[in-house]
Design a protein around this motif. Structure first.
Motif, PDB file in Angstrom:
ATOM      1  N   CYS A  20      39.605  44.297  40.874  1.00  0.00           N
ATOM      2  CA  CYS A  20      40.576  43.526  41.643  1.00  0.00           C
ATOM      3  C   CYS A  20      41.981  43.908  41.216  1.00  0.00           C
ATOM      4  O   CYS A  20      42.258  44.094  40.038  1.00  0.00           O
ATOM      5  N   LEU A  21      42.844  44.049  42.230  1.00  0.00           N
ATOM      6  CA  LEU A  21      44.241  44.386  41.984  1.00  0.00           C
ATOM      7  C   LEU A  21      45.066  43.191  42.431  1.00  0.00           C
ATOM      8  O   LEU A  21      44.995  42.785  43.593  1.00  0.00           O
ATOM      9  N   ILE A  22      45.821  42.618  41.496  1.00  0.00           N
ATOM     10  CA  ILE A  22      46.672  41.499  41.886  1.00  0.00           C
ATOM     11  C   ILE A  22      48.111  41.790  41.478  1.00  0.00           C
ATOM     12  O   ILE A  22      48.385  42.762  40.773  1.00  0.00           O
ATOM     13  N   PRO A  57      41.447  41.519  52.103  1.00  0.00           N
ATOM     14  CA  PRO A  57      40.378  41.318  53.091  1.00  0.00           C
ATOM     15  C   PRO A  57      40.230  39.863  53.529  1.00  0.00           C
ATOM     16  O   PRO A  57      39.696  39.605  54.596  1.00  0.00           O
ATOM     17  N   ALA A  58      40.715  38.918  52.739  1.00  0.00           N
ATOM     18  CA  ALA A  58      40.507  37.504  53.090  1.00  0.00           C
ATOM     19  C   ALA A  58      41.730  36.883  53.752  1.00  0.00           C
ATOM     20  O   ALA A  58      41.689  35.729  54.162  1.00  0.00           O
ATOM     21  N   ALA A  59      42.809  37.673  53.889  1.00  0.00           N
ATOM     22  CA  ALA A  59      44.029  37.102  54.468  1.00  0.00           C
ATOM     23  C   ALA A  59      43.768  36.630  55.889  1.00  0.00           C
ATOM     24  O   ALA A  59      43.172  37.338  56.696  1.00  0.00           O
ATOM     25  N   GLY A  60      44.196  35.425  56.208  1.00  0.00           N
ATOM     26  CA  GLY A  60      44.064  34.905  57.559  1.00  0.00           C
ATOM     27  C   GLY A  60      42.658  34.498  57.933  1.00  0.00           C
ATOM     28  O   GLY A  60      42.371  34.254  59.094  1.00  0.00           O
ATOM     29  N   HIS A 112      45.580  38.041  47.032  1.00  0.00           N
ATOM     30  CA  HIS A 112      46.444  37.019  46.436  1.00  0.00           C
ATOM     31  C   HIS A 112      45.666  35.741  46.155  1.00  0.00           C
ATOM     32  O   HIS A 112      46.091  34.903  45.389  1.00  0.00           O
ATOM     33  N   ASP A 113      44.516  35.625  46.829  1.00  0.00           N
ATOM     34  CA  ASP A 113      43.739  34.386  46.785  1.00  0.00           C
ATOM     35  C   ASP A 113      42.937  34.325  45.480  1.00  0.00           C
ATOM     36  O   ASP A 113      41.890  34.957  45.347  1.00  0.00           O
TER      37      ASP A 113
END
Ligand SMILES: Nc1ncnc2c1ncn2[C@@H]1O[C@H](COP(=O)(O)OP(=O)(O)OP(=O)(O)O)[C@@H](O)[C@H]1O
Ligand SMILES: [Mg+2]
Lengths: 344, 241
Positions: free
Chosen positions: B37-39, B166-169, B196-197
Motif C-alpha cells: 500500500c502506498l499512502i 480503487p475505492a474512491a467514490g 487515502h481510505d
C-alpha cells in the motif's frame, strides 16, 4: 447520452444491411442499361470522388486521424498510373502498381509523422502542406527536361491522352464508358463493404479503441503508432485507387488533383455527410456534387462561396453531419410518437 | 519475503515539472506476491510515481527495472507487455464503447478468438458486470466505471497490478467488495495500491510505504506506520485517523 459514434461498429452487420448492399449492387448493374452516356459519366466521377471521401472519412471517423491531404495519394495515384501506363504500353500492371506506390509514400510520410509523435493538429497541417508542395512541384514541370521515360510531365497543363484500362478477360479494347461506370461503382461498393468488414476485425476494433482513448490502449499493451500507421496506409490505398480511376475516367491528369480546392472539397464532403458513419461521406459527396452542378446550371457564379457557407453551417449548426443528424431527428420523432402512444 | 524475486525496482527515480520535484529520488523495491500500500498526503507524488512505473511519463533521472529488464526509457505498451496493468486515478476507459468491447480490447491483447471471449465472460462474472455488458461505459456511474477499469486490468492476467485509488467514490459495500477482490487477485499477482481510505488499507495491508513531498518517508508494517509520530504529523493527523 448521445454519443457521436455508433458503438456497435465492431458487430457483424445485420441482415437488412446485406440486403441494402445487394440492392445497391443490382441498381448499379441496371443503371447503364437505362441511362445515357452523359449521366453515366457524371455518376462515374461521383463514384471516384466518393472513394476519396471514404478515404478521409474512414481515417478521421474511425482512426481519429484528421488528414487534410488525402489528395496527396489521389494525385500520386493518378500520375503514377499515367506515367506507368504510357511508358509500359499496358494498363493492368500499371493499375496495380499505381494503386500501391502511393501507399509506399504514405508509409514513409506516416512513419515520420506518427512515430515522430507530432501532435494531431500538426499532422493535419503537414498533410495539407505536402499536397500543396506536390501541386507546386507538378506545376513547375512544364519544361522539356521533365520527362519520365517517354512521358512529358507538362507542368500545369497536365498530361492528356491517359490510356483507358484494358481488362484482358473483357477484351482488347479499353473499358467503355459503361465499363468505367461499373468499375468505379463496383469499387465504391467493395470498399464500403470491405471497410465495414475491417471494422469487425481485431485491427478495426483496435483502431476504434485508439480513437476513443489512445493512452488506455497503450497501457493495455497495444502499440498505437503501428495501428495508426496501418490505418493511414489503408486510407492512402483508397485515395490512390480513387486517383487512378480519375485518370482513367477523364484520360487526363493535372496538378489540380493535388490543389487546395480539391483538398477542401474532400473536407466539405466528409463534414457535410458526417464522419461517424462510413456511408456519411458517400452521401455527402453525392449531395454536394449535385448541389454544385445545380448551382452551376442555374447560373450562380460563386459556387465556391455557397459551398463555403454550407460548410460553415454544418460546422457550426450540424457538426455531426447530415446522416447522423437526420438519424437523431428520426430517432427523436420515433420516441416522441412512442411516448404519445403510451400516454393514450 | 526477502527470498522472493524482485518484480519491480526503482533507483533514485525522479520526475521534475519545472521547478517542482513531484518524485524526488525514490528507491523502491517490490517483490513477488507482495500487496503493497502506498499512502501519503495530496500532491505527495503517488500518481506521478505510478505514471513513471507504467511509462505514461519518462523520468527526468534515475532508473526503473521491471522483471529484471531496464525499462527506464520504455514506452507504455512495452511495459504493459511485460505484464504490468494499471487502473489510473481518474477512470481511464473507452467511454464511447460498450462494456464488453472495452473488456474485449483488454482481453485480446493476450488472448485470441474464442479464448478472448471466454476471458471477457469470466471477468464480467467475477466483477458483477454481466448485466451491463451492452451498456456504454460513458453512461455508467463513476463507481461502475472503476469496476470496468479494474476488470480491464485483470482480464489480461498481468503479473503486477497498480491500483490508483480503487475505492474512491465507491459505496461502503463496493469498497468492501474491492478489498476482497484485491486480496483474491493477490493470490497470484503482485500489487501496489494507492489509497487515502485508512480503514480500507487496514483490511488489505501488509507493507505500507508512505510518500511525502516526492520521497519515501517511511516503509513498514501497517501498525508500525500508523503509530509513527512523523506519519501522524504529515498525513494521518490531517486525514483525521
Ligand atoms: N502533468 C503535471 N504537470 C505539472 N505538475 C504536475 C503534473 N502532474 C502532477 N503534478 C504535480 O506533482 C505533484 C504530485 O502530484 P501527484 O498527482 O503525483 O500527487 P498524488 O500523491 O497522486 O496526490 P493525490 O493524493 O491528490 O492524488 C503535485 O504537486 C502536482 O501538482
Ligand atoms: Mg493521485
Amino acid at each position: 447520452m448521445a454519443t457521436e459514434f455508433a458503438s456497435d461498429a465492431a458487430k457483424q452487420p445485420k441482415l437488412w444491411w446485406w440486403g441494402a448492399v445487394a440492392a445497391a449492387a443490382v441498381i448499379l448493374g441496371i443503371v447503364p442499361t437505362m441511362t445515357d452516356i452523359s449521366l453515366q459519366l457524371d455518376l462515374s466521377i461521383l463514384f471516384v470522388f466518393m472513394l476519396l471521401a471514404m478515404s478521409m472519412g474512414f481515417l478521421w471517423g474511425y482512426a481519429g486521424i484528421l488528414s487534410f491531404g488525402q489528395t496527396i495519394f489521389f494525385g500520386l495515384g493518378g500520375y503514377a498510373y499515367t506515367i506507368l501506363a504510357m511508358n509500359m504500353g499496358t494498363t493492368g500492371l500499371p493499375f496495380l502498381m499505381a494503386v500501391l506506390l502511393p501507399v509506399v509514400f504514405a508509409a514513409v510520410l506516416g512513419y515520420f509523422m506518427i512515430y515522430g509523435q507530432i501532435s494531431d493538429i500538426y499532422l493535419s497541417v503537414i498533410t495539407l502542406v505536402v499536397t500543396l508542395i506536390f501541386e507546386k512541384s507538378m506545376r513547375s514541370t512544364s519544361g522539356p527536361e521533365y520527362v519520365i521515360g517517354t512521358v512529358r510531365l507538362n507542368g500545369q497543363n497536365g498530361i492528356p491522352g491517359v490510356p483507358g484500362l484494358v481488362l484482358p478477360w473483357i477484351g482488347d479494347a479499353p473499358l467503355s464508358i459503361a465499363g468505367v461506370f461499373y468499375l468505379s461503382g463496383g469499387l465504391v461498393l467493395c470498399v464500403y463493404v470491405g471497410l465495414r468488414m475491417i471494422l469487425t476485425t481485431r485491427f478495426g476494433r483496435v483502431i476504434v479503441g485508439i480513437r476513443e482513448n489512445e493512452r488506455r490502449m497503450e497501457l493495455l499493451g497495444y502499440d498505437a503508432r503501428w495501428y495508426k500507421l496501418l490505418a493511414f496506409m489503408l486510407a492512402a490505398l483508397i485515395a490512390s485507387l480513387s486517383g487512378v480511376l480519375y485518370a482513367i475516367w477523364g484520360n487526363f491528369v493535372a496538378p489540380e488533383m493535388f490543389n487546395l480546392n480539391q483538398a477542401a472539397q474532400v473536407v466539405i464532403w466528409v463534414i457535410v455527410g458526417g464522419r461517424s458513419t462510413l456511408i456519411g461521406p458517400v452521401v455527402g459527396t453525392g449531395v454536394i456534387q449535385y448541389l454544385s452542378n445545380w448551382l452551376g446550371t442555374v447560373g450562380v457564379g460563386q459556387v465556391t462561396v455557397v459551398l463555403g457557407a454550407i460548410l460553415m453551417i454544418f460546422v457550426l449548426v450540424f457538426p455531426r453531419g447530415l446522416l447522423p443528424t437526420l438519424g437523431a431527428a428520426i430517432a427523436a420523432l420515433w420516441s416522441a410518437k412512442d411516448r404519445k402512444g403510451r400516454g393514450k | 519475503m526477502t527470498g522472493l524475486a524482485v518484480m519491480l525496482q526503482t533507483t533514485q527515480l525522479e520526475k521534475r515539472f519545472g521547478g517542482v520535484r513531484a518524485v524526488a529520488g525514490v528507491d523502491f523495491t517490490l517483490r513477488e506476491g507482495e500487496l503493497r500500500c502506498l499512502i501519503g498526503p495530496n500532491g505527495a507524488g503517488k500518481s506521478t510515481f505510478f505514471r513513471l512505473l507504467t511509462g505514461q511519463m519518462k523520468p527526468t533521472a534515475g532508473a526503473l527495472m521491471i522483471c529484471g529488464q531496464d525499462v527506464t526509457r520504455a514506452r507504455a505498451n512495452e511495459i504493459a507487455a511485460l505484464g504490468v496493468g494499471i487502473k489510473n486515478q481518474i477512470p481511464d476507459v473507452m467511454n464511447g464503447l460498450s462494456v464488453s468491447e472495452n473488456l474485449w480490447l483488454a482481453a485480446s491483447q493476450r488472448f485470441r478468438g474464442a479464448q478472448a471471449r471466454r476471458a471477457v465472460e469470466k471477468v464480467a462474472e467475477r466483477l458483477f458486470l454481466t448485466g451491463i455488458l451492452n451498456r456504454l461505459v460513458g453512461e455508467l456511474a463513476h463507481g461502475q466505471r472503476q469496476w470496468v477499469e479494474i476488470a480491464m486490468v485483470i482480464v489480461g492476467e498481468p503479473k503486477i497490478v497498480l491500483l490508483d485509488e480503487p475505492a474512491a467514490g465507491m459505496s461502503d459495500e463496493e469498497t468492501a467488495r474491492t478489498a476482497e477482490l484485491i486480496r483474491e487477485i493477490n493470490k497470484d499477482t503482485t500489487i501496489i495500491v494507492v489509497e487515502h481510505d485508512m480503514p480500507f488499507i487496514r483490511q488489505i495491508a501488509q507493507t505500507v510505504t508512505v510518500f511525502h513531498q516526492g520521497r519515501i518517508l517511511l516503509e513498514g508494517l501497517f501498525d508500525a506506520v500508523v503509530a509513527d509520530p512523523t506519519v501522524r504529523e504529515v498525513y494521518l493527523g490531517r486525514a483525521g485517523v
